[in-house]
Scaffold this motif. Structure first.
Motif, PDB file in Angstrom:
ATOM      1  N   GLY A 253       0.550   4.271 -13.090  1.00  0.00           N
ATOM      2  CA  GLY A 253       1.192   4.042 -11.805  1.00  0.00           C
ATOM      3  C   GLY A 253       0.156   4.130 -10.698  1.00  0.00           C
ATOM      4  O   GLY A 253      -0.791   4.917 -10.782  1.00  0.00           O
ATOM      5  N   ALA A 254       0.306   3.328  -9.658  1.00  0.00           N
ATOM      6  CA  ALA A 254      -0.756   3.206  -8.659  1.00  0.00           C
ATOM      7  C   ALA A 254      -0.231   3.300  -7.236  1.00  0.00           C
ATOM      8  O   ALA A 254       0.974   3.221  -6.988  1.00  0.00           O
ATOM      9  CB  ALA A 254      -1.498   1.883  -8.864  1.00  0.00           C
ATOM     10  N   VAL A 255      -1.166   3.466  -6.315  1.00  0.00           N
ATOM     11  CA  VAL A 255      -0.877   3.422  -4.886  1.00  0.00           C
ATOM     12  C   VAL A 255      -1.883   2.477  -4.233  1.00  0.00           C
ATOM     13  O   VAL A 255      -3.062   2.480  -4.575  1.00  0.00           O
ATOM     14  CB  VAL A 255      -0.934   4.830  -4.247  1.00  0.00           C
ATOM     15  CG1 VAL A 255      -2.308   5.474  -4.397  1.00  0.00           C
ATOM     16  CG2 VAL A 255      -0.518   4.780  -2.780  1.00  0.00           C
ATOM     17  N   SER A 256      -1.397   1.644  -3.321  1.00  0.00           N
ATOM     18  CA  SER A 256      -2.247   0.634  -2.674  1.00  0.00           C
ATOM     19  C   SER A 256      -1.863   0.490  -1.212  1.00  0.00           C
ATOM     20  O   SER A 256      -0.690   0.677  -0.837  1.00  0.00           O
ATOM     21  CB  SER A 256      -2.075  -0.731  -3.363  1.00  0.00           C
ATOM     22  OG  SER A 256      -2.299  -0.656  -4.750  1.00  0.00           O
ATOM     23  N   ILE A 257      -2.832   0.131  -0.400  1.00  0.00           N
ATOM     24  CA  ILE A 257      -2.586  -0.205   1.007  1.00  0.00           C
ATOM     25  C   ILE A 257      -2.454  -1.715   1.112  1.00  0.00           C
ATOM     26  O   ILE A 257      -3.270  -2.468   0.577  1.00  0.00           O
ATOM     27  CB  ILE A 257      -3.729   0.298   1.902  1.00  0.00           C
ATOM     28  CG1 ILE A 257      -3.819   1.832   1.835  1.00  0.00           C
ATOM     29  CG2 ILE A 257      -3.531  -0.162   3.348  1.00  0.00           C
ATOM     30  CD1 ILE A 257      -5.016   2.416   2.571  1.00  0.00           C
ATOM     31  N   VAL A 258      -1.416  -2.158   1.787  1.00  0.00           N
ATOM     32  CA  VAL A 258      -1.160  -3.590   1.937  1.00  0.00           C
ATOM     33  C   VAL A 258      -2.140  -4.180   2.945  1.00  0.00           C
ATOM     34  O   VAL A 258      -2.365  -3.625   4.021  1.00  0.00           O
ATOM     35  CB  VAL A 258       0.296  -3.827   2.390  1.00  0.00           C
ATOM     36  CG1 VAL A 258       0.546  -5.314   2.639  1.00  0.00           C
ATOM     37  CG2 VAL A 258       1.262  -3.290   1.342  1.00  0.00           C
ATOM     38  N   LYS A 259      -2.729  -5.316   2.587  1.00  0.00           N
ATOM     39  CA  LYS A 259      -3.672  -5.993   3.487  1.00  0.00           C
ATOM     40  C   LYS A 259      -2.937  -6.422   4.750  1.00  0.00           C
ATOM     41  O   LYS A 259      -1.859  -7.007   4.689  1.00  0.00           O
ATOM     42  CB  LYS A 259      -4.280  -7.208   2.805  1.00  0.00           C
ATOM     43  CG  LYS A 259      -5.455  -7.826   3.573  1.00  0.00           C
ATOM     44  CD  LYS A 259      -6.089  -8.921   2.754  1.00  0.00           C
ATOM     45  CE  LYS A 259      -7.324  -9.496   3.444  1.00  0.00           C
ATOM     46  NZ  LYS A 259      -8.395  -8.491   3.561  1.00  0.00           N
ATOM     47  N   GLY A 260      -3.512  -6.095   5.910  1.00  0.00           N
ATOM     48  CA  GLY A 260      -2.869  -6.408   7.183  1.00  0.00           C
ATOM     49  C   GLY A 260      -1.879  -5.352   7.636  1.00  0.00           C
ATOM     50  O   GLY A 260      -1.094  -5.587   8.559  1.00  0.00           O
ATOM     51  N   ALA A 261      -1.899  -4.177   6.964  1.00  0.00           N
ATOM     52  CA  ALA A 261      -0.991  -3.092   7.329  1.00  0.00           C
ATOM     53  C   ALA A 261      -1.117  -2.766   8.809  1.00  0.00           C
ATOM     54  O   ALA A 261      -2.221  -2.681   9.359  1.00  0.00           O
ATOM     55  CB  ALA A 261      -1.299  -1.855   6.494  1.00  0.00           C
ATOM     56  N   ARG A 262       0.020  -2.569   9.454  1.00  0.00           N
ATOM     57  CA  ARG A 262       0.026  -2.307  10.901  1.00  0.00           C
ATOM     58  C   ARG A 262      -0.429  -0.891  11.225  1.00  0.00           C
ATOM     59  O   ARG A 262      -0.902  -0.633  12.327  1.00  0.00           O
ATOM     60  CB  ARG A 262       1.438  -2.534  11.456  1.00  0.00           C
ATOM     61  CG  ARG A 262       1.917  -3.983  11.359  1.00  0.00           C
ATOM     62  CD  ARG A 262       3.365  -4.132  11.771  1.00  0.00           C
ATOM     63  NE  ARG A 262       4.264  -3.366  10.897  1.00  0.00           N
ATOM     64  CZ  ARG A 262       5.578  -3.329  11.036  1.00  0.00           C
ATOM     65  NH1 ARG A 262       6.165  -3.999  12.028  1.00  0.00           N
ATOM     66  NH2 ARG A 262       6.330  -2.625  10.199  1.00  0.00           N
ATOM     67  N   ASN A 263      -0.292   0.010  10.269  1.00  0.00           N
ATOM     68  CA  ASN A 263      -0.614   1.419  10.507  1.00  0.00           C
ATOM     69  C   ASN A 263      -1.679   1.868   9.500  1.00  0.00           C
ATOM     70  O   ASN A 263      -1.447   2.748   8.678  1.00  0.00           O
ATOM     71  CB  ASN A 263       0.653   2.269  10.375  1.00  0.00           C
ATOM     72  CG  ASN A 263       1.752   1.810  11.314  1.00  0.00           C
ATOM     73  OD1 ASN A 263       1.625   1.915  12.520  1.00  0.00           O
ATOM     74  ND2 ASN A 263       2.833   1.281  10.746  1.00  0.00           N
ATOM     75  N   ILE A 264      -2.837   1.247   9.602  1.00  0.00           N
ATOM     76  CA  ILE A 264      -3.854   1.384   8.572  1.00  0.00           C
ATOM     77  C   ILE A 264      -4.368   2.818   8.437  1.00  0.00           C
ATOM     78  O   ILE A 264      -4.558   3.319   7.334  1.00  0.00           O
ATOM     79  CB  ILE A 264      -5.023   0.387   8.813  1.00  0.00           C
ATOM     80  CG1 ILE A 264      -6.013   0.413   7.644  1.00  0.00           C
ATOM     81  CG2 ILE A 264      -5.696   0.655  10.145  1.00  0.00           C
ATOM     82  CD1 ILE A 264      -5.475  -0.145   6.370  1.00  0.00           C
ATOM     83  N   GLU A 265      -4.587   3.508   9.545  1.00  0.00           N
ATOM     84  CA  GLU A 265      -5.137   4.863   9.467  1.00  0.00           C
ATOM     85  C   GLU A 265      -4.126   5.827   8.856  1.00  0.00           C
ATOM     86  O   GLU A 265      -4.492   6.688   8.052  1.00  0.00           O
ATOM     87  CB  GLU A 265      -5.591   5.345  10.847  1.00  0.00           C
ATOM     88  CG  GLU A 265      -6.769   4.557  11.417  1.00  0.00           C
ATOM     89  CD  GLU A 265      -7.957   4.522  10.452  1.00  0.00           C
ATOM     90  OE1 GLU A 265      -8.279   5.570   9.851  1.00  0.00           O
ATOM     91  OE2 GLU A 265      -8.561   3.437  10.291  1.00  0.00           O
ATOM     92  N   GLU A 266      -2.857   5.689   9.218  1.00  0.00           N
ATOM     93  CA  GLU A 266      -1.822   6.537   8.622  1.00  0.00           C
ATOM     94  C   GLU A 266      -1.651   6.186   7.141  1.00  0.00           C
ATOM     95  O   GLU A 266      -1.389   7.065   6.310  1.00  0.00           O
ATOM     96  CB  GLU A 266      -0.500   6.377   9.354  1.00  0.00           C
ATOM     97  CG  GLU A 266       0.511   7.475   9.065  1.00  0.00           C
ATOM     98  CD  GLU A 266       0.015   8.844   9.513  1.00  0.00           C
ATOM     99  OE1 GLU A 266       0.148   9.786   8.716  1.00  0.00           O
ATOM    100  OE2 GLU A 266      -0.502   8.969  10.641  1.00  0.00           O
ATOM    101  N   ALA A 267      -1.819   4.911   6.817  1.00  0.00           N
ATOM    102  CA  ALA A 267      -1.745   4.495   5.414  1.00  0.00           C
ATOM    103  C   ALA A 267      -2.835   5.175   4.590  1.00  0.00           C
ATOM    104  O   ALA A 267      -2.582   5.634   3.460  1.00  0.00           O
ATOM    105  CB  ALA A 267      -1.866   2.978   5.312  1.00  0.00           C
ATOM    106  N   LYS A 268      -4.022   5.269   5.125  1.00  0.00           N
ATOM    107  CA  LYS A 268      -5.114   5.944   4.424  1.00  0.00           C
ATOM    108  C   LYS A 268      -4.795   7.426   4.219  1.00  0.00           C
ATOM    109  O   LYS A 268      -5.056   7.987   3.145  1.00  0.00           O
ATOM    110  CB  LYS A 268      -6.420   5.784   5.205  1.00  0.00           C
ATOM    111  CG  LYS A 268      -6.948   4.363   5.247  1.00  0.00           C
ATOM    112  CD  LYS A 268      -8.196   4.267   6.121  1.00  0.00           C
ATOM    113  CE  LYS A 268      -8.718   2.830   6.180  1.00  0.00           C
ATOM    114  NZ  LYS A 268      -9.916   2.725   7.073  1.00  0.00           N
ATOM    115  N   ARG A 269      -4.219   8.061   5.233  1.00  0.00           N
ATOM    116  CA  ARG A 269      -3.854   9.471   5.098  1.00  0.00           C
ATOM    117  C   ARG A 269      -2.778   9.660   4.029  1.00  0.00           C
ATOM    118  O   ARG A 269      -2.787  10.638   3.284  1.00  0.00           O
ATOM    119  CB  ARG A 269      -3.385  10.029   6.450  1.00  0.00           C
ATOM    120  CG  ARG A 269      -4.524  10.337   7.412  1.00  0.00           C
ATOM    121  CD  ARG A 269      -4.048  11.052   8.645  1.00  0.00           C
ATOM    122  NE  ARG A 269      -3.395  10.148   9.576  1.00  0.00           N
ATOM    123  CZ  ARG A 269      -4.024   9.472  10.528  1.00  0.00           C
ATOM    124  NH1 ARG A 269      -5.332   9.606  10.684  1.00  0.00           N
ATOM    125  NH2 ARG A 269      -3.359   8.677  11.348  1.00  0.00           N
TER     126      ARG A 269
END
Length: 340
Positions: A253-269
């Motif tokens: 099972g995985a976790v990924s950040i969507v390209k073009g995410a509007r909240n990129i810094e929170e996504a990284k956290r």
């Protein structure tokens, strides 16, 4: 009933957190794990960060389809959970954002290999073996033999008594399809699926639905990941869990950040939290039994020991490619689904 009560309690916390009066979420997550874990992760992340997030549970294939459809204007920031080969497919279609997580060095070797395979676009958060389970009370009532192998499931004794996911929407079911191809070879696997199809009562949109139906006695046998069956067994349902004798596949099972995410810094956290021992601990806390990817995370006591299960050398690169996935799904639709 204990499982239903536990879910109600977690869901109540989820709904309560959504009514805090904050005008809008600053992070949108699509969740591919069990509803209880989705809710527990939302509660834990909000408690730690003070940031409200929107978490929606969907099947893995449906998540991929949504991210594809929204490629020009994504509404989703993070895809958390669900089978890794589908994340790999999204990465190969340039739908995911590369990110080096804070805890990547703490990951177990299989998770580090998966991260490298994804080109740094997806990180493994858990692993689990595929199998099936049957309702022991119902089996005894019907006076049927207990299945121990994949090929046992084609016995006429189980006609209309098996549920499996639909591989078009369910990552679990696509893992089943890919596993059978790797175990038996493609043509033999499709001959097997054609025989199994006679015994399938229903192909469900969700991969965990068959095991829940078997737990409740709505069907005899559910094909699913073994950790989902363990969760139902812990809730008091009369399931017997089977690692098929021929061998089986597994998921990362995985976790990924969507390209073009509007909240990129929170996504990284969020990704960093999902890979931390604290974030991974929300799985066991919500009754889940996957093997966590962080070496510093505690292993759920009832988690299946995948080192003791006969496993195929699952080819994530091949079965995570868009071309192979699409080709196999077209063949499944033409040769199996079309006959229902």
């Amino acid at each position: 009933m204990r499982g239903i009560t536990a879910f109600s309690a977690v869901a109540a916390l989820w709904l309560a957190s959504a009514g805090t009066g904050i005008a809008a979420s600053s992070l949108t997550v699509l969740c591919g794990v069990d509803e209880m874990w989705c809710a527990a992760m939302k509660t834990a992340y909000e408690a730690k960060t003070g940031v409200e997030i929107s978490v929606t549970r969907k099947s893995t294939g449906d998540i991929l389809n949504q991210i594809r459809a929204e490629k020009a204007a994504p509404t989703v920031d993070v895809w958390w959970g669900g089978t890794g080969d589908t994340h790999l497919q999204a990465g190969s279609e340039n739908l995911l954002e590369p990110y080096q997580p804070a805890h990547e060095r703490d990951m177990l070797p299989w998770a580090q290999n998966f991260f490298a395979m994804s080109g740094g676009r997806s990180a493994g958060i858990y692993a689990g073996a595929l199998g099936f389970a049957y309702n022991a009370d119902l089996l005894r009532e019907l006076k049927l033999p207990a299945p121990t192998c994949w090929k046992d499931l084609t016995d006429i004794a189980y006609r209309g008594r098996i549920q499996s996911g639909n591989p078009n929407s369910s990552g679990t079911a696509f893992t089943t399809l890919a596993t059978l191809v790797q175990l038996f070879g493609e043509d033999e696997a499709f001959r097997y699926l054609a025989a199994l199809n006679h015994n399938i009562e229903r192909y469900t949109p969700s991969g965990s639905a068959p095991i829940k139906a078997a737990a409740r006695g709505e069907t005899l046998i559910g094909i699913s990941f073994m950790h989902d069956a363990v969760t139902q067994k812990q809730a008091g349902f009369p399931l017997v869990i089977v690692a098929p004798c021929e061998g089986t596949g597994y998921e990362i099972g995985a976790v990924s950040i969507v390209k073009g995410a509007r909240n990129i810094e929170e996504a990284k956290r969020f990704v960093d939290f999902a890979l931390s021992p604290e974030g991974q601990g929300t799985g066991a806390a919500s009754g889940q039994n996957q093997v966590p990817s962080n070496a510093k995370s505690g292993l759920p006591l009832a988690a299946p020991d995948i080192s003791m299960i006969k496993m195929v050398d699952y080819d994530f690169a091949t079965f995570g490619s868009p071309e192979e996935r699409s080709r196999l799904l077209r063949r499944f639709d033409a040769e199996i689904a079309a006959t229902n």
